[in-house]
Write a protein that holds these residues in place. Structure first.
Motif, PDB file in Angstrom:
ATOM      1  N   MET A   1       0.378  -1.454  -0.249  1.00 41.97           N
ATOM      2  CA  MET A   1      -0.290  -0.192  -0.126  1.00 41.97           C
ATOM      3  C   MET A   1       1.247   1.874   0.091  1.00 41.97           C
ATOM      4  N   ILE A   2       0.959   2.035  -0.310  1.00 45.30           N
ATOM      5  CA  ILE A   2       1.438   3.354  -0.569  1.00 45.30           C
ATOM      6  C   ILE A   2       0.146   4.238  -0.823  1.00 45.30           C
ATOM      7  N   ARG A   3       0.918   4.762   0.186  1.00 47.62           N
ATOM      8  CA  ARG A   3       0.032   6.258   1.039  1.00 47.62           C
ATOM      9  C   ARG A   3       1.562   8.103   0.853  1.00 47.62           C
ATOM     10  N   THR A   4       0.540   9.315   0.707  1.00 47.89           N
ATOM     11  CA  THR A   4       1.433   9.546   0.501  1.00 47.89           C
ATOM     12  C   THR A   4       0.919  11.251   0.600  1.00 47.89           C
ATOM     13  N   LEU A   5       1.988  12.368   1.816  1.00 47.25           N
ATOM     14  CA  LEU A   5       2.071  12.955   2.733  1.00 47.25           C
ATOM     15  C   LEU A   5       2.847  14.071   2.035  1.00 47.25           C
ATOM     16  N   VAL A   6       2.001  15.375   1.709  1.00 44.43           N
ATOM     17  CA  VAL A   6       2.785  16.287   0.927  1.00 44.43           C
ATOM     18  C   VAL A   6       2.751  17.472   1.909  1.00 44.43           C
ATOM     19  N   LEU A   7       3.967  18.273   1.984  1.00 46.05           N
ATOM     20  CA  LEU A   7       3.848  19.427   3.270  1.00 46.05           C
ATOM     21  C   LEU A   7       4.619  20.916   1.817  1.00 46.05           C
ATOM     22  N   ASP A   8       3.435  21.190   2.681  1.00 47.21           N
ATOM     23  CA  ASP A   8       3.723  22.804   1.375  1.00 47.21           C
ATOM     24  C   ASP A   8       4.973  23.638   2.463  1.00 47.21           C
ATOM     25  N   ARG A   9       5.364  23.914   1.827  1.00 47.31           N
ATOM     26  CA  ARG A   9       6.772  24.578   2.272  1.00 47.31           C
ATOM     27  C   ARG A   9       6.038  26.530   2.496  1.00 47.31           C
ATOM     28  N   GLU A  10       5.484  26.678   1.614  1.00 42.01           N
ATOM     29  CA  GLU A  10       5.079  28.481   1.603  1.00 42.01           C
ATOM     30  C   GLU A  10       3.637  28.121   2.666  1.00 42.01           C
ATOM     31  N   SER A  11       2.808  27.473   2.341  1.00 38.35           N
ATOM     32  CA  SER A  11       1.660  27.888   3.319  1.00 38.35           C
ATOM     33  C   SER A  11       1.528  27.221   4.250  1.00 38.35           C
ATOM     34  N   ARG A  12       2.907  25.751   4.936  1.00 38.27           N
ATOM     35  CA  ARG A  12       2.893  25.148   5.898  1.00 38.27           C
ATOM     36  C   ARG A  12       1.705  23.865   6.069  1.00 38.27           C
ATOM     37  N   THR A  13       1.098  24.057   5.085  1.00 45.45           N
ATOM     38  CA  THR A  13       0.268  22.868   5.311  1.00 45.45           C
ATOM     39  C   THR A  13       0.400  21.612   5.181  1.00 45.45           C
ATOM     40  N   PHE A  14      -1.074  20.767   5.043  1.00 47.85           N
ATOM     41  CA  PHE A  14      -0.059  18.805   4.876  1.00 47.85           C
ATOM     42  C   PHE A  14      -1.239  18.633   4.260  1.00 47.85           C
ATOM     43  N   THR A  15      -0.887  17.592   3.373  1.00 53.46           N
ATOM     44  CA  THR A  15      -1.963  16.854   1.907  1.00 53.46           C
ATOM     45  C   THR A  15      -2.525  15.621   1.654  1.00 53.46           C
ATOM     46  N   GLN A  16      -2.654  14.988   1.981  1.00 54.87           N
ATOM     47  CA  GLN A  16      -2.734  13.183   1.858  1.00 54.87           C
ATOM     48  C   GLN A  16      -3.081  13.223   0.336  1.00 54.87           C
ATOM     49  N   VAL A  17      -2.461  12.490  -0.067  1.00 55.13           N
ATOM     50  CA  VAL A  17      -1.954  12.308  -1.692  1.00 55.13           C
ATOM     51  C   VAL A  17      -2.825  10.802  -1.639  1.00 55.13           C
ATOM     52  N   THR A  18      -3.455  10.063  -2.562  1.00 51.34           N
ATOM     53  CA  THR A  18      -4.322   9.179  -3.028  1.00 51.34           C
ATOM     54  C   THR A  18      -3.446   8.597  -4.113  1.00 51.34           C
ATOM     55  N   GLU A  19      -3.049   9.131  -4.984  1.00 51.64           N
ATOM     56  CA  GLU A  19      -3.261   9.254  -6.666  1.00 51.64           C
ATOM     57  C   GLU A  19      -1.597   8.659  -6.107  1.00 51.64           C
ATOM     58  N   VAL A  20      -1.453   7.354  -7.041  1.00 52.20           N
ATOM     59  CA  VAL A  20       0.011   7.109  -7.122  1.00 52.20           C
ATOM     60  C   VAL A  20       0.721   7.975  -8.789  1.00 52.20           C
ATOM     61  N   ASP A  21       0.194   8.219  -9.397  1.00 47.53           N
ATOM     62  CA  ASP A  21       0.201   8.919 -10.723  1.00 47.53           C
ATOM     63  C   ASP A  21       0.815  10.582 -10.476  1.00 47.53           C
ATOM     64  N   ALA A  22       0.202  11.061  -9.180  1.00 52.85           N
ATOM     65  CA  ALA A  22       0.296  12.418  -9.014  1.00 52.85           C
ATOM     66  C   ALA A  22       1.417  12.369  -8.679  1.00 52.85           C
TER      67      ALA A  22
END
Length: 253
Positions: A1-22
């Motif tokens: 299972m692939i789980r992706t967590l993204v931190l935007d350093r400019e807005s300091r916000t986290f986003t959970q992403v489910t699409e592997v192609d992204a």
């Protein structure tokens, strides 16, 4: 299972992403720090990693085949790291969980077949350390590796307590079956030493002055982990000497 967590350093916000192609698109944005965690990976998961990140086939091959020696290898644009999380089961048996890490300029990929407690610890701390987001993946790698190394000393304390009990079984009230526990602890210390000692070479590589992935401030954090690692290695050697002396005492009695 692939789980992706993204931190935007400019807005300091986290986003959970489910699409592997992204994943590839997210990594192309320099303001993002992308953490991809792959648990119980399938053959398709490895193919997706190779496609999205362009990982070298040799590092993917090492990741597919477990029981690698703790190490760090440098590939174009990223480092491949292998280390082990240690734990004692309810029965007091040593258990090692292998963790593979791909560390790039703005991404970190973790691959493991078994649950790794340090994953949750690092994520919790990462979410609370957003004020240090400008330090990039070096900070995230530090939080993850530090969580693993910090668990070694409490484990060694537990083994030390078991050795104290064995001393009572040998000297206070001699019990012949104590030899089984002596051999068990001796073997566990050997296994743990094999997992810890090579990590010193890993940190020697990560702490090189020309290392481009980490800022000078992040080097300070890794130096602290390296100091803890030296202490762990020294403690293991001390306990191995003690268990050897205990075996000699047992045989003498």
């Amino acid at each position: 299972m692939i789980r992706t967590l993204v931190l935007d350093r400019e807005s300091r916000t986290f986003t959970q992403v489910t699409e592997v192609d992204a994943i590839g698109r997210l990594c192309s944005n320099a303001s993002n720090i992308v953490w991809v965690d792959v648990s119980d990976p399938t053959s398709q998961d490895f193919d997706n990693l190779a496609k999205e990140f362009g990982f070298h086939p040799l590092s993917i091959e090492d990741c597919r085949h477990q029981h690698q020696r703790p190490k760090v290898e440098e590939f174009p644009g990223y480092y491949f790291i292998v280390l082990y999380e240690a734990d004692l089961s309810e029965a007091g048996r040593l258990h090692l969980g292998e963790l593979s890490i791909f560390l790039g300029q703005n991404y970190l990929v973790t691959v493991h077949s078994q649950p790794i407690r340090a994953i949750q610890t690092a994520e919790r701390l990462w979410r609370s350390w957003t004020d240090l987001a400008e330090r990039g993946t070096g900070l995230l790698a530090y939080l993850l590796i530090d969580a693993i190394v910090d668990e070694y000393l409490p484990l060694l304390d537990t083994l030390s307590d078991q050795m104290d009990s064995l001393e009572d079984q040998i000297f206070a009230d001699f019990q012949a079956e104590a030899v089984e526990d002596i051999f068990r602890i001796k073997k566990e210390l050997l296994i743990l030493r094999r997992a810890v000692t090579p990590l010193r070479d890993v940190f020697n590589t990560l702490l090189r002055r020309e290392q481009p992935l980490f800022s000078r401030e992040t080097h300070t954090y890794f130096q602290d982990v390296f100091d803890h690692l030296i202490r762990v290695a020294d403690t293991i050697d001390t306990l191995r000497d003690m268990i050897g002396s205990m075996m000699d005492a047992y045989l003498s009695i």
